[in-house]
Design a protein around this motif. Sequence first.
Motif, PDB file in Angstrom:
ATOM      1  N   TYR A  89       0.830  -1.204   0.000  1.00  0.00           N
ATOM      2  CA  TYR A  89       0.000   0.000   0.000  1.00  0.00           C
ATOM      3  C   TYR A  89       0.868   1.258   0.000  1.00  0.00           C
ATOM      4  CZ  TYR A  89      -3.525   3.422   1.310  1.00  0.00           C
ATOM      5  OH  TYR A  89      -4.346   4.509   1.331  1.00  0.00           O
ATOM      6  N   GLY A  90       0.548   2.183  -0.899  1.00  0.00           N
ATOM      7  CA  GLY A  90       1.288   3.437  -1.003  1.00  0.00           C
ATOM      8  C   GLY A  90       2.462   3.383  -1.954  1.00  0.00           C
ATOM      9  N   GLY A  91       2.804   2.194  -2.445  1.00  0.00           N
ATOM     10  CA  GLY A  91       3.921   2.071  -3.382  1.00  0.00           C
ATOM     11  C   GLY A  91       3.449   2.025  -4.819  1.00  0.00           C
ATOM     12  N   ARG A  92       4.327   2.396  -5.739  1.00  0.00           N
ATOM     13  CA  ARG A  92       3.946   2.464  -7.152  1.00  0.00           C
ATOM     14  C   ARG A  92       4.123   1.142  -7.883  1.00  0.00           C
ATOM     15  NH1 ARG A  92       8.248   2.596 -10.505  1.00  0.00           N
ATOM     16  NH2 ARG A  92      10.303   2.937  -9.573  1.00  0.00           N
ATOM     17  N   LEU A  93       4.933   0.216  -7.321  1.00  0.00           N
ATOM     18  CA  LEU A  93       5.219  -1.041  -8.009  1.00  0.00           C
ATOM     19  C   LEU A  93       4.095  -2.049  -7.779  1.00  0.00           C
ATOM     20  CD1 LEU A  93       9.037  -1.465  -7.269  1.00  0.00           C
ATOM     21  CD2 LEU A  93       7.934  -0.456  -9.269  1.00  0.00           C
ATOM     22  N   ALA A  94       3.578  -2.612  -8.867  1.00  0.00           N
ATOM     23  CA  ALA A  94       2.497  -3.585  -8.758  1.00  0.00           C
ATOM     24  C   ALA A  94       3.014  -4.949  -8.316  1.00  0.00           C
ATOM     25  CB  ALA A  94       1.761  -3.708 -10.094  1.00  0.00           C
ATOM     26  N   GLY A  95       4.276  -5.267  -8.636  1.00  0.00           N
ATOM     27  CA  GLY A  95       4.854  -6.543  -8.268  1.00  0.00           C
ATOM     28  C   GLY A  95       4.326  -7.680  -9.135  1.00  0.00           C
ATOM     29  N   PRO A  96       4.662  -8.918  -8.757  1.00  0.00           N
ATOM     30  CA  PRO A  96       5.430  -9.280  -7.555  1.00  0.00           C
ATOM     31  C   PRO A  96       6.896  -8.853  -7.666  1.00  0.00           C
ATOM     32  CG  PRO A  96       4.380 -11.227  -8.557  1.00  0.00           C
ATOM     33  CD  PRO A  96       4.230 -10.120  -9.509  1.00  0.00           C
ATOM     34  N   VAL A  97       7.406  -8.297  -6.576  1.00  0.00           N
ATOM     35  CA  VAL A  97       8.802  -7.910  -6.518  1.00  0.00           C
ATOM     36  C   VAL A  97       9.306  -8.113  -5.088  1.00  0.00           C
ATOM     37  CG1 VAL A  97       8.232  -5.478  -6.068  1.00  0.00           C
ATOM     38  CG2 VAL A  97      10.458  -6.066  -7.006  1.00  0.00           C
ATOM     39  N   ARG A  98      10.525  -8.630  -4.990  1.00  0.00           N
ATOM     40  CA  ARG A  98      11.143  -8.753  -3.673  1.00  0.00           C
ATOM     41  C   ARG A  98      11.751  -7.404  -3.294  1.00  0.00           C
ATOM     42  NH1 ARG A  98      15.128 -13.539  -1.339  1.00  0.00           N
ATOM     43  NH2 ARG A  98      15.816 -12.416   0.513  1.00  0.00           N
ATOM     44  N   VAL A  99      11.443  -6.937  -2.116  1.00  0.00           N
ATOM     45  CA  VAL A  99      11.864  -5.606  -1.687  1.00  0.00           C
ATOM     46  C   VAL A  99      13.351  -5.611  -1.357  1.00  0.00           C
ATOM     47  CG1 VAL A  99      11.509  -3.749  -0.020  1.00  0.00           C
ATOM     48  CG2 VAL A  99       9.562  -5.141  -0.780  1.00  0.00           C
ATOM     49  N   ASP A 100      14.053  -4.638  -1.901  1.00  0.00           N
ATOM     50  CA  ASP A 100      15.477  -4.457  -1.629  1.00  0.00           C
ATOM     51  C   ASP A 100      15.661  -3.077  -1.004  1.00  0.00           C
ATOM     52  OD1 ASP A 100      18.206  -4.072  -1.593  1.00  0.00           O
ATOM     53  OD2 ASP A 100      18.548  -4.815  -3.631  1.00  0.00           O
ATOM     54  N   PRO A 101      15.947  -3.006   0.298  1.00  0.00           N
ATOM     55  CA  PRO A 101      16.091  -1.694   0.948  1.00  0.00           C
ATOM     56  C   PRO A 101      17.176  -0.828   0.335  1.00  0.00           C
ATOM     57  CG  PRO A 101      15.916  -3.439   2.593  1.00  0.00           C
ATOM     58  CD  PRO A 101      16.088  -4.111   1.262  1.00  0.00           C
ATOM     59  N   ALA A 102      18.148  -1.447  -0.348  1.00  0.00           N
ATOM     60  CA  ALA A 102      19.230  -0.671  -0.961  1.00  0.00           C
ATOM     61  C   ALA A 102      18.780  -0.006  -2.258  1.00  0.00           C
ATOM     62  CB  ALA A 102      20.431  -1.569  -1.230  1.00  0.00           C
TER      63      ALA A 102
END
Length: 345
Positions: A89-102
């Motif tokens: 929620y609030g993000g622009r990527l629809a995914g599926p994507v693994r989140v990379d904090p870097a």
Amino acid sequence: MKLATPRWWYVRESAPAPITRALLTPVSWIWAAVTANKIAKTVSVDPGVPVVCIGNLTVGGVGKTPIVREIVRLLRAAGIEAHGLSRGYGGRLAGPVRVDPADHTAADVGDEPLMLAGDMPFWVSRDRPAGALAAAAAGAQAVVMDDGHQNLSVKKTLSLVVVDGETRNNEWPFGDGAVFPAGPMREPLKAGLARADAVIVLLPADLPSADPELLALFSGKPVFIARLEPAAPPPSGPQVGFAGIGKPWKVERSLAAAGCDLKDFAPFPDHGAYDEATLEALARRAEDFDAGLVTTEKDWVRLPPQWRERIKAWPVRARFEDEAAVEVLLTSTLSAHPREGGEPS
């Protein structure tokens, strides 16, 4: 434009906005009917691995995300490769994507996924079945889904409902039971509880025990008590606090209870972005008190990089009173989950 959570939603008696409630009640009937119809018609997809859903019955914050973090921690401590999943929620990527904090920002994947990805493998996907399947293909032995009790698109092995257990000052987790937008309920209490396998009542660190009247609502369901505890002391010296979560007033209470020398506190809407003008205004307010600025981890990850150096994040963690009982529920339920082909996992 994001709106702040109405505090009057959570007043059980003598509601301060009776006209507003009356005007919104017909809309709440439509909301409840649409939700019930959607739940009844949804066909669930089995991703082939156990799915633990950490959900809730209300809109606004109840503490799901700290519970997700703790459930994943317990599963991984038990040797189960658990991954987190959210719609982002609030993000622009629809995914599926693994989140990379870097590489990702809160604008990409949402604030809670970005925060949790520092502790665990975490995925965002607006299509939750696709996200669960992607996690399984990447080696997840279990998926812990942040939110989704009212979304049956993924077949759930275990559905845990988190309830805000703070009932002081005439505040009640379910208000007077009204469904959104007349109240905080996503669906009627009875309907939501019927699909839950267990209830987690989350208490602040300074509340001695859960309200017996509240616990009585969950008779027949296993109930686990968890506490939201500081993972570190608040920053020393005078502070001006702010938070954009479902119930920002609870952060103010918690900071004060933890001994923070809190001079002022500013609430903001949940998941809201902080623009430069807002942050400059907060900085000027802190200067008025010769104070620092402090906020939640969730808010901190939404800040521009240059402001993260000027603002302290205050981390909190959820801890279960009977951790062993939760571990037994998790491991026994997940071990019985059949993999594709019918073999236990």
